[in-house]
Write a protein that holds these residues in place. Structure first.
Motif, mmCIF file in Angstrom:
data_model
loop_
_atom_site.group_PDB
_atom_site.id
_atom_site.type_symbol
_atom_site.label_atom_id
_atom_site.label_comp_id
_atom_site.label_asym_id
_atom_site.label_seq_id
_atom_site.Cartn_x
_atom_site.Cartn_y
_atom_site.Cartn_z
ATOM 1 N N TYR A 70 0.903 -1.091 0.154
ATOM 2 C CA TYR A 70 0.264 0.006 0.000
ATOM 3 C C TYR A 70 0.815 1.254 0.290
ATOM 4 C CZ TYR A 70 -3.344 3.450 1.952
ATOM 5 O OH TYR A 70 -3.960 4.525 1.902
ATOM 6 N N GLN A 71 0.344 2.137 -0.884
ATOM 7 C CA GLN A 71 1.101 3.627 -0.785
ATOM 8 C C GLN A 71 0.020 4.718 -0.681
ATOM 9 O OE1 GLN A 71 3.430 3.910 -4.400
ATOM 10 N NE2 GLN A 71 4.839 2.276 -3.868
ATOM 11 N N HIS A 72 0.257 5.703 0.029
ATOM 12 C CA HIS A 72 -0.451 6.709 -0.067
ATOM 13 C C HIS A 72 0.525 8.166 0.287
ATOM 14 C CE1 HIS A 72 -3.349 9.821 2.068
ATOM 15 N NE2 HIS A 72 -4.239 9.127 1.609
ATOM 16 N N ALA A 73 0.419 8.580 -0.833
ATOM 17 C CA ALA A 73 1.288 10.040 -0.990
ATOM 18 C C ALA A 73 0.401 11.168 -1.222
ATOM 19 C CB ALA A 73 2.352 9.713 -2.220
ATOM 20 N N VAL A 74 0.806 12.241 -0.379
ATOM 21 C CA VAL A 74 0.141 13.563 -0.341
ATOM 22 C C VAL A 74 0.991 14.619 -0.950
ATOM 23 C CG1 VAL A 74 -1.651 14.891 0.519
ATOM 24 C CG2 VAL A 74 -1.824 12.696 1.053
ATOM 25 N N SER A 75 1.137 15.224 -1.894
ATOM 26 C CA SER A 75 1.712 16.413 -2.320
ATOM 27 C C SER A 75 1.269 17.539 -2.689
ATOM 28 C CB SER A 75 2.865 15.959 -3.461
ATOM 29 O OG SER A 75 2.009 15.699 -4.668
ATOM 30 N N SER A 76 1.868 18.807 -2.399
ATOM 31 C CA SER A 76 1.506 19.859 -2.748
ATOM 32 C C SER A 76 2.521 20.864 -3.006
ATOM 33 C CB SER A 76 0.530 20.902 -1.717
ATOM 34 O OG SER A 76 1.147 20.915 -0.250
ATOM 35 N N SER A 77 2.403 21.982 -3.733
ATOM 36 C CA SER A 77 3.633 22.633 -3.856
ATOM 37 C C SER A 77 3.098 24.411 -4.256
ATOM 38 C CB SER A 77 4.074 22.467 -5.447
ATOM 39 O OG SER A 77 5.374 23.149 -5.479
ATOM 40 N N ARG A 78 4.171 25.223 -4.086
ATOM 41 C CA ARG A 78 4.082 26.679 -4.527
ATOM 42 C C ARG A 78 5.136 26.665 -5.702
ATOM 43 N NH1 ARG A 78 1.853 30.585 -2.148
ATOM 44 N NH2 ARG A 78 3.954 32.111 -2.396
ATOM 45 N N ARG A 79 4.749 27.386 -6.882
ATOM 46 C CA ARG A 79 5.495 27.263 -7.924
ATOM 47 C C ARG A 79 5.382 28.695 -8.540
ATOM 48 N NH1 ARG A 79 3.754 21.887 -11.274
ATOM 49 N NH2 ARG A 79 4.515 20.364 -9.503
ATOM 50 N N SER B 12 -2.774 0.425 -4.247
ATOM 51 C CA SER B 12 -2.859 -1.134 -3.586
ATOM 52 C C SER B 12 -2.635 -2.163 -4.327
ATOM 53 C CB SER B 12 -4.466 -1.071 -2.541
ATOM 54 O OG SER B 12 -4.519 -2.143 -1.773
ATOM 55 N N GLY B 13 -1.980 -3.175 -3.966
ATOM 56 C CA GLY B 13 -1.810 -4.550 -4.890
ATOM 57 C C GLY B 13 -1.701 -5.774 -4.059
ATOM 58 N N PHE B 14 -2.165 -6.805 -4.581
ATOM 59 C CA PHE B 14 -2.262 -8.153 -3.899
ATOM 60 C C PHE B 14 -1.168 -8.646 -4.903
ATOM 61 C CE2 PHE B 14 -6.219 -6.468 -2.019
ATOM 62 C CZ PHE B 14 -6.202 -6.803 -1.087
ATOM 63 N N TYR B 15 -0.262 -9.517 -4.336
ATOM 64 C CA TYR B 15 0.630 -10.413 -5.137
ATOM 65 C C TYR B 15 0.533 -11.746 -4.491
ATOM 66 C CZ TYR B 15 4.088 -8.628 -1.874
ATOM 67 O OH TYR B 15 4.618 -8.271 -0.805
ATOM 68 N N ALA B 16 0.980 -12.793 -5.633
ATOM 69 C CA ALA B 16 1.477 -14.288 -5.185
ATOM 70 C C ALA B 16 2.422 -14.671 -6.028
ATOM 71 C CB ALA B 16 0.134 -15.136 -5.262
ATOM 72 N N GLN B 17 3.407 -15.230 -5.288
ATOM 73 C CA GLN B 17 4.628 -15.813 -6.028
ATOM 74 C C GLN B 17 4.710 -17.284 -5.298
ATOM 75 O OE1 GLN B 17 8.505 -13.656 -6.843
ATOM 76 N NE2 GLN B 17 8.720 -14.438 -4.946
ATOM 77 N N LEU C 254 1.850 -13.486 -9.755
ATOM 78 C CA LEU C 254 0.916 -12.693 -10.462
ATOM 79 C C LEU C 254 0.447 -11.593 -9.458
ATOM 80 C CD1 LEU C 254 -1.218 -13.178 -12.904
ATOM 81 C CD2 LEU C 254 -2.729 -14.212 -11.248
ATOM 82 N N ARG C 255 -0.035 -10.445 -10.090
ATOM 83 C CA ARG C 255 -0.524 -9.278 -9.042
ATOM 84 C C ARG C 255 -1.445 -8.746 -9.671
ATOM 85 N NH1 ARG C 255 2.846 -5.850 -5.883
ATOM 86 N NH2 ARG C 255 1.626 -3.612 -5.668
ATOM 87 N N HIS C 256 -2.471 -8.177 -8.827
ATOM 88 C CA HIS C 256 -3.519 -7.022 -9.119
ATOM 89 C C HIS C 256 -3.086 -5.934 -8.472
ATOM 90 C CE1 HIS C 256 -7.521 -5.191 -8.824
ATOM 91 N NE2 HIS C 256 -7.619 -5.673 -9.952
ATOM 92 N N ASP C 257 -3.180 -4.929 -9.242
ATOM 93 C CA ASP C 257 -2.908 -3.403 -8.720
ATOM 94 C C ASP C 257 -4.078 -2.606 -8.904
ATOM 95 O OD1 ASP C 257 -0.580 -2.438 -7.638
ATOM 96 O OD2 ASP C 257 0.494 -3.507 -8.986
ATOM 97 N N SER C 258 -4.319 -1.716 -7.957
ATOM 98 C CA SER C 258 -5.265 -0.612 -8.135
ATOM 99 C C SER C 258 -4.498 0.755 -7.756
ATOM 100 C CB SER C 258 -6.551 -0.823 -7.272
ATOM 101 O OG SER C 258 -7.520 0.188 -7.311
ATOM 102 N N ALA C 259 -4.523 1.634 -8.619
ATOM 103 C CA ALA C 259 -3.662 2.969 -8.420
ATOM 104 C C ALA C 259 -4.829 4.229 -8.571
ATOM 105 C CB ALA C 259 -2.699 2.965 -9.343
ATOM 106 N N ARG C 260 -4.977 5.041 -7.462
ATOM 107 C CA ARG C 260 -5.875 6.100 -7.800
ATOM 108 C C ARG C 260 -5.114 7.369 -7.590
ATOM 109 N NH1 ARG C 260 -9.613 9.034 -4.228
ATOM 110 N NH2 ARG C 260 -11.511 9.419 -5.389
#
Length: 712
Positions: A394-403, A441-446, A461-467
């Motif tokens: 699982y990854q949860h990344a939140v970013s913001s910036s001033r440019r 979020s990803g489920f994997y089996a090996q 094998l892997r199933h991924d969901s990326a939002r």
């Protein structure tokens, strides 16, 4: 992380490949011991694993890898090309960054954009690898992730080829995993003082050992401070790192390590984006070539300052003779303050030597939570030994910036620079970018199977969901299934040929002209090779041939220049030869060669080679302990690096090849050692790449460092 261009508050979803997905996942799970208890026999692995991949390696040759399969597997039993750079190799070669540590690694274009204080940029098989730290993603987007200090690392593992089955979204060329130094039971402390050219001064300490008598609590404390200039005028390279960690081993079955990190970098922009005219090409108007130490920005404006605070938890527990569960977690907060001024390429140099400039500022913040949960089972069914791995990451990344961006802020004469006369950015020039959240979020089996102690098969094998969600804008969800299969045969003489197939995917944010979401980048590779480890030797020889492709690459729409279309497809084919040789107790040797043939198969510049990818690279490094010739304590090493010519992406501009020399000498007595490293011994001035947009990147000039170490 890229931001969607549309502001419509909708959510789109890409479907996976079809109904066969569920069937493959079911098949992978059904091969686990939970459904095969009648024939399950625990494997006695007391002597099978060559080394713990988290433990220190004595010398240059690592014999096992966790990054390749996420299990503790001998490298010779993984049907994929893997290279490991150990801490001893990094020390002997006097590296100051991760990209420098990869100079002698096959298939890697190290220092792809030269000396660059903003990040570690390297290519792997023609692609841009994602960097992982202790098996969890470290780099997100551009200029948001501070560089990792190499003194913190036990090893660097390069996994070549697609690795999405185990790691999720990533580049088809491969990935890089950095392994952090961890607490050890044996008490030891190292103190280091270092000085070098460019006024370099650095001090470091690395201490580890037990905190109690029974050794159930271990500690490690690493700290480093640096005050240095660089080869670019008015640009510093200062750093402070504090990294404490503790390991708890209440029983032989349980281990929990918690690591903290605080790092602050104070620097500027060593990349000056010097124009092609005056570097690769002669200067116009009869002017001389541009000095490579030229600082085009402004001293009171230019900076690249970063701050990172992170906590990592690594937990492992053996449930019984079959099952082991592991959990890895990291929370990180980073801040970057990036301001620079660089050339306006059209026109480049004016007749009087002036160059027009633009100002750019980017101040991103990034908060990330990454996790990887694994269940591993070791068991036998008949004459087949299984290592089954089930995982969810699982990854949860939140970013913001001033440019901010401003053109024509004032010229600078490249031959007689006078600073201070420029149009400064004001608060009104800055704008806030919407907060962007990426969740994967990803489920994997090996299943790693050894049949009759000869055949080795790996299926994954892997199933991924990326939002990807932008505040007040569009949300995208990409779903994808990726697979992996490999087969090896172990001959009794140490030769192990293999063949493998693997896939990758990487989401692409944004909408096309018809308001439809872009499809993810999809890659696949076929690799054939052979690994050879002689009996009773740690030496490892690897030869591989590969063919990889990536499709759905974006390109400008020829009808509407403001639109992007997905008609791109690229390929890379190559040969890689690598030898890490333990010649004898006093001689270590590394040699490699890579041929990389890249091509744009579809899309803009069809038929052209990919930018900044040399077709030929080669290197050799030899290190000798001279006690065998009657000089105890004296060591010496030398290396040669050949970086072949590369192109700009349109096959119009060619960056010439370069050959570079490195050397080291060290003398130790009792607990002391004094070492001298000289990289780019002949002080060559060279370009690492020139791009079609109009700029060139300068390679690292000669660096000289002297290091005094005391260990007790």
């Amino acid at each position: 992380m890229q931001l969607p261009t549309s502001t419509k508050n909708k959510e789109y979803k890409h479907s996976p490949r079809g109904s066969w997905t569920a069937g493959l996942l079911t098949l992978a799970v059904s091969s686990t011991p939970a459904l095969a208890q009648e024939t399950l026999t625990p494997i006695d692995v007391s002597g099978e694993r060559i080394e713990d991949p988290s433990a220190p390696v004595d010398g240059y040759i690592a014999t096992s890898s966790r990054a390749g399969t996420k299990t503790n597997s001998p490298i010779t039993e993984i049907p994929q090309s893997i290279s490991v750079v150990t801490a001893d190799q990094m020390q002997d070669q006097g590296v100051a960054s991760v990209q420098e540590a990869l100079r002698y690694t096959v298939g890697v274009g190290a220092e792809q954009f030269g000396l660059d204080s903003r990040g570690d940029w390297q290519s792997v098989r023609g692609g841009d690898p994602v960097i992982f730290l202790d098996g969890m993603q470290k780099t997100f987007g551009f200029y948001q992730s501070p560089r990792t200090e190499p003194y913190l690392l036990e090893r660097i593992e390069v996994i070549r080829g697609p690795s999405s089955v185990l790691y999720g979204q990533g580049n088809v060329g491969g990935l890089i995993n950095l392994a952090t130094k961890r607490p050890q039971a044996e008490q030891s402390t190292e103190l280091k003082l270092q000085v070098g050219n460019h006024s370099r001064k650095q001090a470091a300490v690395d201490s580890t050992g037990a905190l109690n008598e029974d050794g159930t609590l271990l500690y490690r404390f690493i700290a480093l401070g640096r005050d240095s200039d660089t080869q670019v005028n008015k640009v510093e390279d200062n750093r402070v790192v504090i990294a404490p960690s503790i390991t708890w081993r209440p029983t032989d079955q349980t281990e929990w390590t918690v690591m903290a990190l605080h790092q602050e970098d104070r620097s500027g922009t060593t990349t000056q984006f010097l124009p092609i005219e005056g570097t690769l090409k002669p200067s116009p108007f009869g002017l001389p070539q541009i000095p490579i130490d030229l600082f085009i920005s402004e001293p009171d404006f230019d900076r690249y300052n970063t701050k990172e605070n992170a906590v990592t938890s690594l937990l492992s527990h053996q449930l019984n003779n079959v099952w082991t569960v592991r959990q890895s977690l990291r929370y990180s907060e980073t801040e970057v303050d990036y301001q620079s001024i660089y050339p306006q390429f059209t026109p480049a140099l004016k007749e009087n030597g002036d160059i027009a400039r633009v100002a750019y500022a980017n101040k991103p913040n990034l908060d990330t939570l990454t996790a990887d949960h694994q269940a591993e089972a070791l068991f036998s069914t008949g004459n087949v030994d299984h290592t089954v791995l089930l995982g969810w990451d699982y990854q949860h990344a939140v970013s913001s910036s001033r440019r901010a961006y401003k053109a024509d802020i004032g010229d600078l004469n490249v031959f007689n620079p006078v600073y201070g006369n420029y149009d400064r950015l004001t608060e009104s020039d800055f704008s806030d970018t919407p907060e962007n959240t990426v969740i994967q979020s990803g489920f994997y089996a090996q299943n790693q199977m050894t049949i009759n102690d000869r055949w080795i098969a790996v299926l994954g094998l892997r199933h991924d969901s990326a939002r990807n969600k932008t505040e007040g804008g569009t949300a995208f969800t990409d779903e994808e299934v990726t697979g992996r299969a490999g087969l090896m045969y172990k001959f009794s003489n140490g030769v192990t040929p293999f063949i493998s197939y693997s896939e990758s995917f990487k989401p692409v944010t944004g909408l096309d002209a018809f308001n439809n979401p872009f499809e993810p980048l999809k890659g696949e590779q076929v690799e054939v090779g052979v690994k050879y480890q002689p009996a009773d030797s740690a030496s490892l020889y690897t030869a591989t041939v590969y063919d990889l492709r990536e499709k759905n690459r974006q390109a400008p729409d020829p009808v509407n220049p403001n639109n992007q279309i997905q008609n791109g497809e690229t390929s890379a084919r190559g040969i890689e030869l690598e030898a890490k040789v333990d010649v004898n107790a006093h001689w270590d040797l590394i040699a490699n060669y890579a041929y990389t043939d890249t091509e744009v198969e579809e899309g803009n510049n069809k038929g052209a080679r990919l930018p900044s990818i040399p077709a030929h690279t080669a290197s050799i490094w030899s290190q000798h302990d001279l006690r065998s010739v009657g000089i105890p304590g004296l060591r010496a090493g030398a290396g040669v690096r050949y970086v072949g010519s590369s192109w700009d992406g349109t096959d119009q501009l060619k960056t010439p090849a370069e050959t570079l020399l490195d050397a080291m000498i060290a003398y130790g007595r009792d607990n002391w050692e004094l070492a001298l490293n000289v990289n780019n011994l002949t002080n060559e001035t060279y370009l690492t790449t020139c791009l079609a947009r109009g700029d060139c990147f300068i390679g690292t000039k000669r660096t000289v460092t002297g290091t005094l170490s005391y260990r007790f």
